[in-house]
Scaffold this motif. Structure first.
Motif, PDB file in Angstrom:
ATOM      1  N   PHE A  46       0.823  -1.202   0.000  1.00 36.46           N
ATOM      2  CA  PHE A  46       0.000   0.000   0.000  1.00 36.46           C
ATOM      3  C   PHE A  46       0.862   1.258   0.000  1.00 36.46           C
ATOM      4  O   PHE A  46       2.011   1.232   0.429  1.00 36.46           O
ATOM      5  CB  PHE A  46      -0.904   0.033   1.247  1.00 36.46           C
ATOM      6  N   GLY A  47       0.262   2.355  -0.433  1.00 32.07           N
ATOM      7  CA  GLY A  47       0.864   3.675  -0.307  1.00 32.07           C
ATOM      8  C   GLY A  47       2.225   3.825  -0.950  1.00 32.07           C
ATOM      9  O   GLY A  47       2.498   3.292  -2.020  1.00 32.07           O
ATOM     10  N   ARG A  48       3.083   4.574  -0.241  1.00 32.35           N
ATOM     11  CA  ARG A  48       4.419   4.870  -0.766  1.00 32.35           C
ATOM     12  C   ARG A  48       5.248   3.603  -0.943  1.00 32.35           C
ATOM     13  O   ARG A  48       6.020   3.491  -1.894  1.00 32.35           O
ATOM     14  CB  ARG A  48       5.133   5.858   0.140  1.00 32.35           C
ATOM     15  N   ALA A  49       5.088   2.657  -0.040  1.00 29.36           N
ATOM     16  CA  ALA A  49       5.849   1.407  -0.157  1.00 29.36           C
ATOM     17  C   ALA A  49       5.490   0.688  -1.449  1.00 29.36           C
ATOM     18  O   ALA A  49       6.363   0.123  -2.123  1.00 29.36           O
ATOM     19  CB  ALA A  49       5.590   0.509   1.049  1.00 29.36           C
ATOM     20  N   HIS A  50       4.218   0.730  -1.833  1.00 33.14           N
ATOM     21  CA  HIS A  50       3.811   0.107  -3.091  1.00 33.14           C
ATOM     22  C   HIS A  50       4.424   0.862  -4.275  1.00 33.14           C
ATOM     23  O   HIS A  50       4.913   0.239  -5.228  1.00 33.14           O
ATOM     24  CB  HIS A  50       2.288   0.084  -3.209  1.00 33.14           C
ATOM     25  N   LYS A  51       4.424   2.185  -4.204  1.00 31.27           N
ATOM     26  CA  LYS A  51       5.025   2.980  -5.281  1.00 31.27           C
ATOM     27  C   LYS A  51       6.510   2.670  -5.425  1.00 31.27           C
ATOM     28  O   LYS A  51       7.033   2.580  -6.536  1.00 31.27           O
ATOM     29  CB  LYS A  51       4.818   4.469  -5.012  1.00 31.27           C
ATOM     30  N   ILE A  52       7.184   2.486  -4.307  1.00 32.45           N
ATOM     31  CA  ILE A  52       8.604   2.128  -4.341  1.00 32.45           C
ATOM     32  C   ILE A  52       8.786   0.755  -4.977  1.00 32.45           C
ATOM     33  O   ILE A  52       9.648   0.572  -5.853  1.00 32.45           O
ATOM     34  CB  ILE A  52       9.206   2.149  -2.922  1.00 32.45           C
ATOM     35  N   ALA A  53       7.987  -0.212  -4.562  1.00 31.68           N
ATOM     36  CA  ALA A  53       8.091  -1.569  -5.113  1.00 31.68           C
ATOM     37  C   ALA A  53       7.855  -1.565  -6.615  1.00 31.68           C
ATOM     38  O   ALA A  53       8.558  -2.263  -7.361  1.00 31.68           O
ATOM     39  CB  ALA A  53       7.101  -2.495  -4.413  1.00 31.68           C
ATOM     40  N   VAL A  54       6.907  -0.777  -7.086  1.00 25.99           N
ATOM     41  CA  VAL A  54       6.636  -0.676  -8.522  1.00 25.99           C
ATOM     42  C   VAL A  54       7.825  -0.025  -9.225  1.00 25.99           C
ATOM     43  O   VAL A  54       8.296  -0.511 -10.262  1.00 25.99           O
ATOM     44  CB  VAL A  54       5.330   0.112  -8.787  1.00 25.99           C
ATOM     45  N   ALA A  55       8.345   1.061  -8.662  1.00 17.46           N
ATOM     46  CA  ALA A  55       9.473   1.771  -9.277  1.00 17.46           C
ATOM     47  C   ALA A  55      10.723   0.895  -9.355  1.00 17.46           C
ATOM     48  O   ALA A  55      11.504   0.996 -10.304  1.00 17.46           O
ATOM     49  CB  ALA A  55       9.773   3.053  -8.504  1.00 17.46           C
ATOM     50  N   LEU A  56      10.893   0.020  -8.373  1.00 12.27           N
ATOM     51  CA  LEU A  56      12.048  -0.882  -8.368  1.00 12.27           C
ATOM     52  C   LEU A  56      11.843  -2.110  -9.261  1.00 12.27           C
ATOM     53  O   LEU A  56      12.781  -2.841  -9.524  1.00 12.27           O
ATOM     54  CB  LEU A  56      12.342  -1.356  -6.939  1.00 12.27           C
ATOM     55  N   GLY A  57      10.612  -2.339  -9.697  1.00 12.51           N
ATOM     56  CA  GLY A  57      10.325  -3.500 -10.528  1.00 12.51           C
ATOM     57  C   GLY A  57       9.975  -4.740  -9.727  1.00 12.51           C
ATOM     58  O   GLY A  57       9.981  -5.846 -10.251  1.00 12.51           O
ATOM     59  N   LEU A  58       9.666  -4.557  -8.434  1.00 15.06           N
ATOM     60  CA  LEU A  58       9.316  -5.690  -7.578  1.00 15.06           C
ATOM     61  C   LEU A  58       7.858  -6.084  -7.714  1.00 15.06           C
ATOM     62  O   LEU A  58       7.473  -7.206  -7.395  1.00 15.06           O
ATOM     63  CB  LEU A  58       9.605  -5.350  -6.108  1.00 15.06           C
ATOM     64  N   LYS A  59       7.035  -5.139  -8.146  1.00 12.28           N
ATOM     65  CA  LYS A  59       5.596  -5.366  -8.321  1.00 12.28           C
ATOM     66  C   LYS A  59       5.143  -4.656  -9.577  1.00 12.28           C
ATOM     67  O   LYS A  59       5.809  -3.752 -10.071  1.00 12.28           O
ATOM     68  CB  LYS A  59       4.811  -4.822  -7.127  1.00 12.28           C
ATOM     69  N   THR A  60       3.975  -5.049 -10.058  1.00 12.51           N
ATOM     70  CA  THR A  60       3.393  -4.343 -11.193  1.00 12.51           C
ATOM     71  C   THR A  60       2.404  -3.300 -10.674  1.00 12.51           C
ATOM     72  O   THR A  60       1.858  -3.437  -9.589  1.00 12.51           O
ATOM     73  CB  THR A  60       2.650  -5.318 -12.128  1.00 12.51           C
ATOM     74  N   GLU A  61       2.211  -2.286 -11.460  1.00 12.06           N
ATOM     75  CA  GLU A  61       1.239  -1.253 -11.126  1.00 12.06           C
ATOM     76  C   GLU A  61      -0.149  -1.867 -11.229  1.00 12.06           C
ATOM     77  O   GLU A  61      -0.461  -2.533 -12.199  1.00 12.06           O
ATOM     78  CB  GLU A  61       1.363  -0.075 -12.097  1.00 12.06           C
ATOM     79  N   THR A  62      -0.961  -1.659 -10.222  1.00 14.80           N
ATOM     80  CA  THR A  62      -2.313  -2.199 -10.257  1.00 14.80           C
ATOM     81  C   THR A  62      -3.283  -1.069 -10.542  1.00 14.80           C
ATOM     82  O   THR A  62      -3.150   0.027 -10.010  1.00 14.80           O
ATOM     83  CB  THR A  62      -2.692  -2.870  -8.927  1.00 14.80           C
ATOM     84  N   LYS A  63      -4.226  -1.333 -11.393  1.00 22.95           N
ATOM     85  CA  LYS A  63      -5.257  -0.357 -11.740  1.00 22.95           C
ATOM     86  C   LYS A  63      -6.535  -0.736 -11.003  1.00 22.95           C
ATOM     87  O   LYS A  63      -6.992  -1.866 -11.093  1.00 22.95           O
ATOM     88  CB  LYS A  63      -5.519  -0.344 -13.243  1.00 22.95           C
ATOM     89  N   VAL A  64      -7.076   0.217 -10.281  1.00 17.90           N
ATOM     90  CA  VAL A  64      -8.317  -0.030  -9.549  1.00 17.90           C
ATOM     91  C   VAL A  64      -9.473   0.485 -10.389  1.00 17.90           C
ATOM     92  O   VAL A  64      -9.480   1.634 -10.823  1.00 17.90           O
ATOM     93  CB  VAL A  64      -8.296   0.697  -8.182  1.00 17.90           C
ATOM     94  N   THR A  65     -10.435  -0.384 -10.651  1.00 20.20           N
ATOM     95  CA  THR A  65     -11.609   0.010 -11.394  1.00 20.20           C
ATOM     96  C   THR A  65     -12.813  -0.080 -10.484  1.00 20.20           C
ATOM     97  O   THR A  65     -12.961  -1.024  -9.715  1.00 20.20           O
ATOM     98  CB  THR A  65     -11.830  -0.880 -12.631  1.00 20.20           C
ATOM     99  N   VAL A  66     -13.651   0.916 -10.581  1.00 18.58           N
ATOM    100  CA  VAL A  66     -14.834   0.953  -9.712  1.00 18.58           C
ATOM    101  C   VAL A  66     -16.075   0.888 -10.561  1.00 18.58           C
ATOM    102  O   VAL A  66     -16.164   1.390 -11.621  1.00 18.58           O
ATOM    103  CB  VAL A  66     -14.840   2.246  -8.856  1.00 18.58           C
TER     104      VAL A  66
END
Length: 66
Positions: A46-66
């Motif tokens: 979540f939050g900044r930690a998720h943004k860091i993980a995405v920027a480092l290539g550890l996770k993919t960006e997730t798109k939230v659809t409502v």
């Protein structure tokens, strides 16, 4: 995009000669935040930690659809 593991990311920093602190500052994060994600203290869900993980290539960006 190939998802990396923390060991691969750390090795990329070593191979490029880029300090984690420099990368963190250039990308708008604190070095402490980045180290927490790389060392598994923060899962990067979540939050900044998720943004860091995405920027480092550890996770993919997730798109939230409502």
């Amino acid at each position: 995009m190939q998802i990396k593991n923390p060991t691969q990311v750390k090795q990329e920093f070593i191979n490029s000669g880029t300090p984690v602190s420099k990368w963190a500052t250039e990308n708008g994060f604190t070095p402490q935040e980045v180290y927490k994600v790389l060392n598994g203290q923060s899962k990067g869900n979540f939050g900044r930690a998720h943004k860091i993980a995405v920027a480092l290539g550890l996770k993919t960006e997730t798109k939230v659809t409502v």
